[in-house]
Design an enzyme around this catalytic site. Structure first.
Site, short mmCIF file in Angstrom:
data_model
loop_
_atom_site.label_atom_id
_atom_site.label_comp_id
_atom_site.label_asym_id
_atom_site.label_seq_id
_atom_site.Cartn_x
_atom_site.Cartn_y
_atom_site.Cartn_z
N ASN A 10 0.87 -1.19 0.00
CA ASN A 10 0.00 0.00 0.00
C ASN A 10 0.90 1.23 0.00
O ASN A 10 1.48 1.58 1.02
CB ASN A 10 -0.88 -0.05 1.25
CG ASN A 10 -1.75 1.19 1.40
OD1 ASN A 10 -1.83 2.02 0.49
ND2 ASN A 10 -2.40 1.31 2.56
N TRP A 11 1.00 1.85 -1.15
CA TRP A 11 1.92 3.01 -1.27
C TRP A 11 1.33 4.27 -0.65
O TRP A 11 2.03 5.29 -0.55
CB TRP A 11 2.25 3.25 -2.74
CG TRP A 11 3.06 2.16 -3.38
CD1 TRP A 11 3.46 0.98 -2.80
CD2 TRP A 11 3.58 2.13 -4.71
NE1 TRP A 11 4.19 0.23 -3.69
CE2 TRP A 11 4.28 0.92 -4.87
CE3 TRP A 11 3.51 3.01 -5.79
CZ2 TRP A 11 4.91 0.56 -6.07
CZ3 TRP A 11 4.15 2.67 -6.98
CH2 TRP A 11 4.85 1.45 -7.12
N LYS A 12 0.06 4.24 -0.29
CA LYS A 12 -0.60 5.41 0.30
C LYS A 12 -0.39 6.65 -0.58
O LYS A 12 -0.33 6.52 -1.80
CB LYS A 12 -0.13 5.63 1.74
CG LYS A 12 -0.27 4.33 2.57
CD LYS A 12 -0.10 4.51 4.04
CE LYS A 12 -0.27 3.16 4.75
NZ LYS A 12 -0.19 3.25 6.19
N HIS A 96 -9.53 0.95 4.65
CA HIS A 96 -8.28 1.11 5.40
C HIS A 96 -8.53 2.00 6.61
O HIS A 96 -9.34 2.94 6.55
CB HIS A 96 -7.21 1.73 4.49
CG HIS A 96 -5.85 1.70 5.12
ND1 HIS A 96 -5.46 2.65 6.03
CD2 HIS A 96 -4.82 0.83 5.00
CE1 HIS A 96 -4.23 2.35 6.45
NE2 HIS A 96 -3.83 1.25 5.84
N GLU A 98 -6.99 4.39 7.78
CA GLU A 98 -6.81 5.83 7.51
C GLU A 98 -8.04 6.39 6.82
O GLU A 98 -8.43 7.55 7.05
CB GLU A 98 -5.53 6.04 6.67
CG GLU A 98 -4.29 5.80 7.53
CD GLU A 98 -3.08 5.31 6.76
OE1 GLU A 98 -3.05 5.41 5.53
OE2 GLU A 98 -2.14 4.81 7.42
N GLU A 168 -5.35 -5.28 10.58
CA GLU A 168 -4.32 -4.27 10.82
C GLU A 168 -4.62 -3.54 12.12
O GLU A 168 -5.44 -2.62 12.15
CB GLU A 168 -4.31 -3.25 9.68
CG GLU A 168 -4.02 -3.83 8.33
CD GLU A 168 -3.47 -2.77 7.37
OE1 GLU A 168 -2.36 -2.95 6.92
OE2 GLU A 168 -4.16 -1.77 7.15
N GLY A 174 2.46 1.96 10.80
CA GLY A 174 3.41 3.06 10.66
C GLY A 174 4.14 3.41 11.94
O GLY A 174 4.74 4.48 12.03
N SER A 212 3.40 -2.41 10.35
CA SER A 212 4.84 -2.49 10.60
C SER A 212 5.46 -3.81 10.16
O SER A 212 6.37 -4.32 10.83
CB SER A 212 5.14 -2.19 12.08
OG SER A 212 4.79 -0.84 12.37
N GLY A 233 2.77 -1.25 4.31
CA GLY A 233 2.79 0.17 4.00
C GLY A 233 4.22 0.64 3.75
O GLY A 233 4.78 0.46 2.66
N GLY A 234 4.83 1.21 4.76
CA GLY A 234 6.14 1.84 4.63
C GLY A 234 7.18 0.98 3.92
O GLY A 234 7.89 1.47 3.03
#
Ligand code: PGA
Length: 251
Positions: A10-12, A96, A98, A168, A174, A212, A233-234
Site C-alpha cells: 500500500n503506497w498510500k 483502510h 486511515e 491491521e 506506521g 509495521s 505500508g512503509g
C-alpha cells in the site's frame, strides 16, 4: 496456509509517476521468480495507469487504494469501479483505517462497496483492526466481529473466499510496533471464525496481517497458521524490502 498467499504493498499518498516508475522497475526483477505468492502494489490513482503498463506480463498486479460504490455521478473527487476496471486495475483496498479515521468511512459504507467490487471482478482487501485503547479495554474481538459482520452484510456466503481481509491493528500501522506473533495469530484466527459462522468458504478466505511488516519480521508472521499474506505500508516503498517480504511468504 491453505491458499496462495497474497502480499500487497500500500503506497498510500506517495510517489509521483516518475518515482513510481523507478520503484516498479527496481521491484519487477526482484520478484520475477517468486512463484507461489500473489503480489500486488497499490499506487495512488495518478500512477495506476503507468504501473499497469509497466507491470504488464509480470507477476505484479495493480490494485487501487479506494473506490466509490456508485458507477458514476455527482461525487466530486471520487473514483468508481468501472473507472478502475477501465485502466486495468485488478483489486482494491476497502476500509483502510486511515480512510475510516480521516475520511469518515463507516461500516455501512463499506457494506455497499464490497459487493460492488466483487461483482466487477476486483479482488477486494477489506481492512479491519482495533485501536490501542480498544485493545487495552479488551474490545478487540467485539470490534473485529462488528466490522466484519457489517462489511459482509451484503456478500453471498459462496463469495467469502473472493474477499481478502487485512487485520491491521491501528497501533501497529506506521509505528514500528508490530503485533506479537501471538496477537496476530489470535486476531486472524478470530476473524476467520467469525466468517466461518456464515460461510464454509471462510477456510479459503485469505487473511493478511498488516502493521509495521518489514523484511525482518515478515517470514515469521507469514508462517502463522491463520495468516495468508501481508498488507505492507512503509516497507513497500523500497523494492528491496518489499521483495524480501514477498519472498518471506514462501519460507
Ligand atoms: P505500515 O502500514 O506497514 O507502514 O505499518 C500498513 C498499512 O497501513 O497498510
Amino acid at each position: 496456509m491453505p491458499c496462495v498467499p497474497l502480499v500487497a504493498g500500500n503506497w498510500k499518498m506517495n510517489k509521483t509517476v516518475a518515482e513510481a516508475e523507478q520503484l516498479i522497475q527496481a521491484l519487477l526483477p526482484r520478484v520475477a521468480s517468486l512463484d507461489g505468492v500473489e503480489i500486488a502494489i497499490c499506487p495512488p490513482f495518478t500512477a495506476l495507469r503507468a504501473m499497469i503498463d509497466s507491470a504488464f506480463g509480470s507477476r505484479v498486479a495493480v490494485f487501487a487504494q479506494n473506490m466509490h460504490e456508485a458507477d458514476h455521478g455527482a461525487f466530486t473527487g471520487e473514483i468508481s469501479v468501472p473507472m478502475l476496471r477501465d485502466v486495468g486495475v485488478s483489486g482494491v483496498i476497502i476500509g483502510h483505517s486511515e480512510r475510516r479515521a480521516y475520511f469518515g468511512e463507516t461500516d455501512e459504507r463499506l457494506a455497499s462497496k464490497l459487493p460492488v467490487a466483487l461483482d466487477a471482478g476486483l479482488q477486494p482487501i477489506l481492512c479491519v483492526g482495533e485501536s490501542e485503547s480498544q485493545r487495552l479495554a479488551g474490545e478487540t474481538e467485539s470490534l473485529l466481529r462488528r466490522q466484519l459482520e457489517a462489511a459482509f452484510a451484503n456478500v453471498e456466503p459462496e463469495r467469502y473466499a473472493d474477499v481478502a481481509i487485512a487485520y491491521e491493528p491501528i497501533w501497529a500501522i506506521g509505528t514500528g510496533r508490530v503485533a506479537t506473533l501471538e496477537q496476530a495469530q489470535e486476531a486472524c484466527a478470530f476473524a476467520r471464525s467469525v466468517l466461518a459462522e456464515s460461510s464454509e468458504e471462510a477456510e479459503r478466505t485469505r487473511i493478511l496481517y498488516g502493521g509495521s511488516v518489514t523484511a525482518e519480521n515478515a517470514a515469521e508472521l507469514l508462517a502463522l497458521p491463520d495468516v495468508d499474506g501481508a498488507l505492507v505500508g512503509g516497507a513497500s516503498l523500497s523494492a528491496e524490502s518489499f521483495a524480501a517480504i514477498c519472498a518471506g511468504a514462501l519460507l
